[in-house]
Write a protein that holds these residues in place. Sequence first.
Motif, PDB file in Angstrom:
ATOM      1  N   LYS A 134     -22.218 -44.464  74.928  1.00 21.51           N
ATOM      2  CA  LYS A 134     -21.720 -45.782  74.014  1.00 21.51           C
ATOM      3  C   LYS A 134     -22.336 -46.780  74.747  1.00 21.51           C
ATOM      4  O   LYS A 134     -22.520 -47.050  75.864  1.00 21.51           O
ATOM      5  CB  LYS A 134     -20.358 -45.836  74.163  1.00 21.51           C
ATOM      6  CG  LYS A 134     -19.462 -44.479  73.845  1.00 21.51           C
ATOM      7  CD  LYS A 134     -19.351 -44.339  72.488  1.00 21.51           C
ATOM      8  CE  LYS A 134     -18.421 -43.037  72.170  1.00 21.51           C
ATOM      9  NZ  LYS A 134     -18.189 -42.741  70.899  1.00 21.51           N
ATOM     10  N   ALA A 168     -29.327 -48.210  67.429  1.00 21.66           N
ATOM     11  CA  ALA A 168     -28.379 -47.119  66.925  1.00 21.66           C
ATOM     12  C   ALA A 168     -28.975 -45.798  66.042  1.00 21.66           C
ATOM     13  O   ALA A 168     -28.689 -44.753  66.407  1.00 21.66           O
ATOM     14  CB  ALA A 168     -27.116 -47.696  65.903  1.00 21.66           C
ATOM     15  N   ALA A 172     -28.705 -42.164  67.490  1.00 26.55           N
ATOM     16  CA  ALA A 172     -27.855 -41.301  66.870  1.00 26.55           C
ATOM     17  C   ALA A 172     -27.855 -39.752  66.873  1.00 26.55           C
ATOM     18  O   ALA A 172     -27.018 -38.948  67.071  1.00 26.55           O
ATOM     19  CB  ALA A 172     -27.443 -41.836  65.357  1.00 26.55           C
ATOM     20  N   ASN A 175     -26.527 -38.154  69.772  1.00 22.00           N
ATOM     21  CA  ASN A 175     -25.020 -38.293  70.099  1.00 22.00           C
ATOM     22  C   ASN A 175     -24.641 -39.636  71.104  1.00 22.00           C
ATOM     23  O   ASN A 175     -23.598 -39.582  71.871  1.00 22.00           O
ATOM     24  CB  ASN A 175     -24.332 -37.058  70.560  1.00 22.00           C
ATOM     25  CG  ASN A 175     -22.747 -37.143  70.725  1.00 22.00           C
ATOM     26  OD1 ASN A 175     -22.205 -37.744  69.514  1.00 22.00           O
ATOM     27  ND2 ASN A 175     -21.981 -36.978  71.604  1.00 22.00           N
ATOM     28  N   GLN A 177     -23.770 -43.707  70.627  1.00 16.82           N
ATOM     29  CA  GLN A 177     -23.378 -44.652  69.753  1.00 16.82           C
ATOM     30  C   GLN A 177     -23.589 -46.026  69.976  1.00 16.82           C
ATOM     31  O   GLN A 177     -23.214 -46.262  71.383  1.00 16.82           O
ATOM     32  CB  GLN A 177     -22.105 -44.619  69.384  1.00 16.82           C
ATOM     33  CG  GLN A 177     -21.635 -43.123  68.512  1.00 16.82           C
ATOM     34  CD  GLN A 177     -21.581 -42.006  69.434  1.00 16.82           C
ATOM     35  OE1 GLN A 177     -20.840 -41.717  70.319  1.00 16.82           O
ATOM     36  NE2 GLN A 177     -22.219 -41.028  69.050  1.00 16.82           N
ATOM     37  N   ASN A 179     -22.847 -49.958  69.019  1.00 20.43           N
ATOM     38  CA  ASN A 179     -22.285 -51.051  68.074  1.00 20.43           C
ATOM     39  C   ASN A 179     -22.153 -52.366  68.743  1.00 20.43           C
ATOM     40  O   ASN A 179     -22.283 -52.519  69.898  1.00 20.43           O
ATOM     41  CB  ASN A 179     -20.752 -50.713  67.804  1.00 20.43           C
ATOM     42  CG  ASN A 179     -20.838 -49.258  67.056  1.00 20.43           C
ATOM     43  OD1 ASN A 179     -21.227 -49.468  65.690  1.00 20.43           O
ATOM     44  ND2 ASN A 179     -20.474 -48.128  67.609  1.00 20.43           N
ATOM     45  N   ASN A 228     -14.721 -42.150  68.468  1.00 20.64           N
ATOM     46  CA  ASN A 228     -15.681 -42.167  67.262  1.00 20.64           C
ATOM     47  C   ASN A 228     -16.850 -41.794  67.392  1.00 20.64           C
ATOM     48  O   ASN A 228     -17.501 -42.971  67.645  1.00 20.64           O
ATOM     49  CB  ASN A 228     -15.144 -43.216  66.582  1.00 20.64           C
ATOM     50  CG  ASN A 228     -15.347 -42.957  65.045  1.00 20.64           C
ATOM     51  OD1 ASN A 228     -16.243 -42.271  64.679  1.00 20.64           O
ATOM     52  ND2 ASN A 228     -14.427 -43.464  64.166  1.00 20.64           N
ATOM     53  N   SER A 229     -17.389 -40.690  67.384  1.00 22.69           N
ATOM     54  CA  SER A 229     -18.924 -40.390  67.468  1.00 22.69           C
ATOM     55  C   SER A 229     -19.615 -40.723  66.379  1.00 22.69           C
ATOM     56  O   SER A 229     -20.862 -40.526  66.246  1.00 22.69           O
ATOM     57  CB  SER A 229     -19.127 -38.977  68.143  1.00 22.69           C
ATOM     58  OG  SER A 229     -18.674 -38.173  67.083  1.00 22.69           O
ATOM     59  N   TYR A 230     -19.038 -41.033  65.232  1.00 22.75           N
ATOM     60  CA  TYR A 230     -19.654 -41.090  63.923  1.00 22.75           C
ATOM     61  C   TYR A 230     -19.816 -42.617  63.645  1.00 22.75           C
ATOM     62  O   TYR A 230     -20.596 -43.024  62.623  1.00 22.75           O
ATOM     63  CB  TYR A 230     -18.855 -40.559  62.777  1.00 22.75           C
ATOM     64  CG  TYR A 230     -19.408 -40.181  61.547  1.00 22.75           C
ATOM     65  CD1 TYR A 230     -20.756 -39.413  61.512  1.00 22.75           C
ATOM     66  CD2 TYR A 230     -19.153 -40.755  60.294  1.00 22.75           C
ATOM     67  CE1 TYR A 230     -21.260 -39.196  60.285  1.00 22.75           C
ATOM     68  CE2 TYR A 230     -19.935 -40.429  59.301  1.00 22.75           C
ATOM     69  CZ  TYR A 230     -21.177 -39.615  59.109  1.00 22.75           C
ATOM     70  OH  TYR A 230     -21.706 -39.448  57.790  1.00 22.75           O
ATOM     71  N   THR A 232     -21.390 -45.742  64.326  1.00 14.28           N
ATOM     72  CA  THR A 232     -22.530 -46.370  64.957  1.00 14.28           C
ATOM     73  C   THR A 232     -23.307 -47.473  63.987  1.00 14.28           C
ATOM     74  O   THR A 232     -23.334 -47.173  62.852  1.00 14.28           O
ATOM     75  CB  THR A 232     -23.259 -45.218  65.483  1.00 14.28           C
ATOM     76  OG1 THR A 232     -24.356 -45.580  66.298  1.00 14.28           O
ATOM     77  CG2 THR A 232     -24.321 -44.535  64.498  1.00 14.28           C
TER      78      THR A 232
END
Length: 243
Positions: A134, A168, A172, A175, A177, A179, A228-230, A232
Amino acid sequence: MSRKTVLVTGASRGIGKAIAVKFAKKGYNVVINCLHNEDRLLQTRKELESYQISCLSYMGDMGDMNKCRELFQMIKKQFGPLDVLVNNAGISYIGLLQDMPAEAWDRIIRTNLTSVFHCSKLAIPGMLERKQGKIINISSIWGVSGASCEVAYSATKGGINAFTKALAKELAPSNIQVNAVACGAIDTEMNQFLSEDELIALIDDIPAGRLGKAEEVADLVFHLGYKNSYLTGQIIGLDGGFI
């Protein structure tokens, strides 16, 4: 199960310190950095270690790639690869653009934006090896809307926002992320230059009717670093409805 490791730049005070404390309370190894105030950095380290975690502190400019490499070598030796990178280091500049010295422009670009490039570049290989990681960048609402008399600061935060969205997309598939948190007016030392009347006027413009707290930023950053890996490529506003 081994502890996860987080690096928080600019962590001797304010938002950075609050983020470091949050991760320490959650059991992470914490790496902290700042440029100028060694006493404060060591005080922060002592506080973090009171949560029974390992803490590495490093004085140095993350806008300098050599310093950044040195830090990452220390991190790898002590903890292995990073799980979470929080790019928080930042400075402000208040004044008209035509009055801004070129040296001040170079300094704010180096501190606020180049440091994000350096730390991300060095954190990514370890994350790629494990197909997880992350990266959270601390931005500002002025990177979205711009602020009069803060052109350079706004430019660096706008750059961070674009950097976040682009990186991102690159990461992605692996895997990882990326933000950003676009902070509004947060109650830290960075706002202490405001007079009482200016502070009242600022608060009047915020629908929530108050300044944000550093701990509120820390809570959001921890959530982004933990779950939350979705989610991004997002610039998440934390501004009390300011913009």
